[in-house]
Design an enzyme around this catalytic site. Structure first.
Site, PDB file in Angstrom:
ATOM      1  N   SER A  61       0.794  -1.233   0.000  1.00 47.09           N
ATOM      2  CA  SER A  61       0.000   0.000   0.000  1.00 47.09           C
ATOM      3  C   SER A  61       0.825   1.282   0.000  1.00 47.09           C
ATOM      4  CB  SER A  61      -0.967   0.010   1.184  1.00 47.09           C
ATOM      5  OG  SER A  61      -0.275   0.158   2.396  1.00 47.09           O
ATOM      6  N   LYS A  98       1.158   4.053   6.967  1.00 49.73           N
ATOM      7  CA  LYS A  98       0.388   4.909   6.059  1.00 49.73           C
ATOM      8  C   LYS A  98       0.914   6.338   6.122  1.00 49.73           C
ATOM      9  CE  LYS A  98      -2.856   1.847   5.026  1.00 49.73           C
ATOM     10  NZ  LYS A  98      -2.244   0.792   4.291  1.00 49.73           N
TER      11      LYS A  98
END
Length: 141
Positions: A61, A98
């Site tokens: 991601s 993230k």
């Protein structure tokens, strides 16, 4: 994208030789003739133990940020996470890596891969920023 804590990084690592030239990705040059000085990766990566940890990253991601599955991330727990920092965090006790987006009082965890949607932090969510990613290390073998 999740992570595994490998452990804190100890200060005072070995000094390695640093060449006095930039290496082109073409034909090799005899490096031993161009040793400029010895450097420590502790200094290059700005490692200040005991609040700096090595984290193993899992998942895809954060690929557009240059963080790939299997990379080692150097995470500084002493840095205050701010807007646009890449962080390691626990979201509802689930580990994640993230990009932190802060819009007023709203916090969002963003992937740097378009196939993953943003994760808005909602009332009732438990978010703990564990640290800020300062560098990554990737094996090419």
């Amino acid at each position: 994208m999740s992570f595994t804590v490998i452990g804190p990084i100890a200060e005072g690592g070995a000094k390695l030789p640093k060449g006095s030239f930039r290496v082109p990705a073409g034909f090799p040059s005899p490096a031993a003739d161009h040793i400029e000085k010895h450097i420590s990766l502790d200094e290059v990566l700005n490692i200040r133990a005991p609040h700096v940890y090595l984290i193993s990253i899992a998942g895809d991601s954060m690929q557009s940020a240059g963080i790939f599955d299997g990379d080692l991330a150097i995470v500084d727990r002493a840095l205050e996470a701010g807007h646009n920092d890449v962080v390691v965090a626990l979201l509802n006790n689930e580990p994640t890596c993230k990009r932190l987006c802060v819009r007023g009082k709203q916090m969002i965890l963003l992937s740097d891969n378009p196939k993953y949607p943003p994760r808005y932090i909602l009332e009732g969510d438990e978010l703990a920023i564990w640290g800020v990613v300062t560098n990554t290390v990737r094996s090419h073998v």
